[in-house]
Design a protein around this motif. Structure first.
Motif, PDB file in Angstrom:
ATOM      1  N   TRP A 140      27.570  35.505 101.612  1.00 49.90           N
ATOM      2  CA  TRP A 140      28.235  34.700 100.588  1.00 49.90           C
ATOM      3  C   TRP A 140      29.750  34.850 100.570  1.00 49.90           C
ATOM      4  O   TRP A 140      30.472  33.861 100.470  1.00 49.90           O
ATOM      5  N   ASN A 141      30.257  36.081 100.628  1.00 44.15           N
ATOM      6  CA  ASN A 141      31.692  36.286 100.432  1.00 44.15           C
ATOM      7  C   ASN A 141      32.551  35.784 101.590  1.00 44.15           C
ATOM      8  O   ASN A 141      33.774  35.746 101.469  1.00 44.15           O
ATOM      9  N   CYS A 142      31.916  35.421 102.698  1.00 44.37           N
ATOM     10  CA  CYS A 142      32.706  34.777 103.753  1.00 44.37           C
ATOM     11  C   CYS A 142      32.332  33.301 103.884  1.00 44.37           C
ATOM     12  O   CYS A 142      33.206  32.432 103.849  1.00 44.37           O
ATOM     13  N   GLY A 144      29.888  31.446 102.005  1.00 48.77           N
ATOM     14  CA  GLY A 144      29.443  30.671 100.858  1.00 48.77           C
ATOM     15  C   GLY A 144      28.325  29.720 101.241  1.00 48.77           C
ATOM     16  O   GLY A 144      27.423  30.053 102.012  1.00 48.77           O
ATOM     17  N   ASP A 145      28.387  28.489 100.735  1.00 47.77           N
ATOM     18  CA  ASP A 145      27.359  27.498 100.996  1.00 47.77           C
ATOM     19  C   ASP A 145      27.435  26.940 102.422  1.00 47.77           C
ATOM     20  O   ASP A 145      26.543  26.216 102.857  1.00 47.77           O
ATOM     21  N   ASP A 175      22.501  34.388 102.116  1.00 45.34           N
ATOM     22  CA  ASP A 175      22.653  34.060 100.701  1.00 45.34           C
ATOM     23  C   ASP A 175      22.335  32.579 100.487  1.00 45.34           C
ATOM     24  O   ASP A 175      21.713  31.925 101.337  1.00 45.34           O
ATOM     25  N   ASP A 342      30.534  37.996  89.867  1.00 48.64           N
ATOM     26  CA  ASP A 342      30.967  38.097  91.259  1.00 48.64           C
ATOM     27  C   ASP A 342      32.300  38.820  91.403  1.00 48.64           C
ATOM     28  O   ASP A 342      33.216  38.654  90.591  1.00 48.64           O
ATOM     29  N   ARG A 344      35.879  39.554  93.436  1.00 49.05           N
ATOM     30  CA  ARG A 344      36.885  38.815  94.221  1.00 49.05           C
ATOM     31  C   ARG A 344      37.782  39.850  94.885  1.00 49.05           C
ATOM     32  O   ARG A 344      37.801  41.020  94.501  1.00 49.05           O
ATOM     33  N   VAL A 380      37.426  37.288 104.405  1.00 48.92           N
ATOM     34  CA  VAL A 380      36.564  36.731 103.372  1.00 48.92           C
ATOM     35  C   VAL A 380      37.048  35.323 103.029  1.00 48.92           C
ATOM     36  O   VAL A 380      38.035  34.837 103.572  1.00 48.92           O
ATOM     37  N   TRP A 382      34.578  32.863 100.898  1.00 52.10           N
ATOM     38  CA  TRP A 382      33.574  32.113 100.152  1.00 52.10           C
ATOM     39  C   TRP A 382      33.355  30.718 100.742  1.00 52.10           C
ATOM     40  O   TRP A 382      32.933  29.825 100.062  1.00 52.10           O
ATOM     41  N   GLY A 413      30.898  41.892 103.026  1.00 55.48           N
ATOM     42  CA  GLY A 413      30.990  40.481 102.683  1.00 55.48           C
ATOM     43  C   GLY A 413      31.861  39.656 103.601  1.00 55.48           C
ATOM     44  O   GLY A 413      32.074  38.477 103.349  1.00 55.48           O
TER      45      GLY A 413
END
Length: 537
Positions: A140-142, A144-145, A175, A342, A344, A380, A382, A413
């Protein structure tokens, strides 16, 4: 090739080209960070690392890769393995199934042309897994969707090629963003076109000696707007899908922009938890991140029961912001739970999460860990645009040191494929990792505080003590710890864990200048050793 297959191919090819361009555009790892590396390079002689204890349930599939640094080729061994387990001497992977409950004391060995390393390793076959905090990577932290099968596989390969597997890192967790519609053998959530072969991906990761995780949540829609474990309709269909409010990855999208995907942040009438768990078992999943807010006991237990009904050990991680009022339930029902929103990559946010965990201390321990969220080191962003973490070198040392003292799960992440020398040094210090993976599983506590400085201490299984001297202020401060403050007796040796060297012997205490936002992470030994504690001397 059909029109549909052609479209998938062109889309995947376009995503791949975009990925390569983004990597080139955002690869801005600061070269200056190399001068802040404290972790010494590992010797070429063999050294077995990682946890010294491993939990498994009777009859569950067993996979453990002996983590060892040193010159390759290397030959591995495991003496006195319980019946049902075997070790591959070339790879160090221990596999099989143990049917008889009990604690087995095994001697692990790693041998190369320069020498041999041995380590006692306890395999506990019982009711608990995750006897030490899970160590791995999460997408997720790199990404994301924008996560995809290629990105996940890239991170798994990097975990092996860059040597993290040799320190006990093992989980590769997908994720949010993998989901399409329900279907298949179990009418379970199927992967979207970014994941063309989930079973093949899982098998390939297992062949590397690693484990794989998946993501879900008990809402109709997940945080990123994908299909959840509940549905609007008895047949497993979703009203927002029927209305065409989704993109090609089946993420919620309203063409008229009247609604956001948060409209599906609710529990539907129909549960498909058992269906999804059966599908994950067929794929070979080893870890679940189950995500919604607020966490509630009913849905937590429903998923736990479904996971436990299967003959496979799955680390069960709750997210996010678990209510403190139900802490006694989380420690019974889950292997870890997020206590926060979350993270940051800022100093303020990392401090807000990390330095405010004390109230959870009574509920953390082997098999159930407090989780202040993932690590924000390296590249990172997101997804899909990445940047190098905004934490300074000092702040990153504070981040890793604090998470280790808190016995937190360690989930990387960043984009593993872009790991730089400094970030690798943060993640491959075996003495720092040992603090996190100590079998006693104690939660580090603040034992002294003055202004912007605070001292955390964590008792270790052998009687020694890990101590973090943190400076949260904006100028260098001198921090002192005394043996009286820590309740230690007699002369002690102080070891600098990041530099991996003894720095002082003293009968009274230790003092150090600590730079702004920095830490001095030390181990004080022998502490109140077992022999000293019972001898009366």
């Amino acid at each position: 090739m059909t029109k549909q297959n052609l479209a998938v191919f062109l889309l995947s090819f376009g995503i791949l080209l975009l990925d390569k361009e983004l990597v080139r555009a955002q690869n801005t790892v600061p070269d200056t960070l190399k001068k802040y590396i404290l972790t010494p390079p590992p010797p070429e002689t063999p050294k077995i690392n990682g946890a010294s204890i491993f939990g498994v349930r009777a009859g569950s599939a067993f996979l453990y890769t002996i983590p060892a640094t040193g010159l390759r080729p290397m030959q591995f061994g495991a003496e006195k393995l319980p019946k049902g387990l075997n070790v591959d001497r070339a790879s160090g992977r221990i596999t099989g199934r143990v049917m008889e409950r009990g604690e087995y004391k095994v001697t692990l060995t790693a041998k190369n042309a320069l020498g041999e390393s041995k380590r006692i390793f306890r395999i506990v076959v019982g009711d608990k897994i995750a006897l030490t905090p899970p160590m791995g990577w999460n997408s997720w932290n790199c990404w994301g969707d924008a996560v995809s099968q290629d990105k996940v596989l890239s991170s798994a390969k990097a975990m092996v090629e860059k040597g993290l597997v040799n320190y006990g890192w093992q989980y590769i967790n997908i994720d949010d963003g993998w989901q399409a519609l329900r279907g298949g053998k179990y009418n379970a959530v199927q992967p979207n076109i970014k994941f063309p072969d989930m079973k093949g991906l899982s098998d390939e990761i297992h062949r590397m000696g690693l484990k794989i995780g998946i993501y879900s949540g008990p809402w109709v829609g997940t945080y990123a707007g994908h299909v959840g474990a509940y549905a609007d309709n008895a047949d497993g269909t979703y009203n927002w899908v029927k209305k065409g409010k989704h993109n090609e990855f089946y993420r919620f999208v309203d063409p008229e922009k009247k609604e956001k995907h948060g409209v599906n942040y609710h529990h539907g009438r129909y549960s498909f938890v058992k269906n999804d768990v059966q599908q994950w078992m067929d794929w070979g999943m080893d870890y679940l991140k189950y995500d919604w807010n607020p966490n509630d006991v009913y849905h937590v237990k429903e998923m736990m029961d479904a996971l436990r009904s299967q003959n496979r050990d799955v680390v069960y991680s709750l997210s996010n912001s678990a209510p403190y009022g139900d802490a006694t339930q989380w420690e019974k029902l889950a292997n870890s739970w997020r206590t926060t929103g979350d993270i940051r990559d800022t100093w303020d946010r990392m401090c807000q999460l990390g330095f405010n965990q004390t109230k959870w201390a009574p509920f953390s321990g082997p098999g159930h860990w407090v989780d202040p969220d993932m690590l924000v080191v390296g590249m990172v962003g997101w997804g899909p645009k990445l940047h190098y973490t905004r934490l300074t070198a000092n702040e990153q040392y504070t981040h890793i040191s604090l998470w280790c003292l808190l016995s937190s799960p360690l989930l990387i992440g960043c984009d593993m494929a872009q790991l730089d020398a400094f970030t690798i040094s943060l993640l491959t210090n075996n003495e720092v990792i040992d603090v996190n993976q100590d079998p006693l599983g104690k939660f580090g506590m603040a034992v002294a505080e003055s202004g912007e400085t605070v001292v955390y201490a964590k008792p270790l299984e052998d009687g020694s003590m890990a101590v973090g001297m943190f400076n949260r202020g904006k100028k260098t401060e001198k921090i002192t710890v005394t043996w009286k403050m820590l309740g230690l007796r007699g002369q002690q040796t102080v070891r600098d864990l990041w530099r991996q060297k003894d720095v002082e012997q003293s009968e009274e205490g230790f003092a150090s200048d600590v730079e702004q936002h920095g830490v001095r992470l030390i181990k004080i030994y022998p502490g109140n050793s077992r022999m000293q504690a019972i001898s009366g001397k």
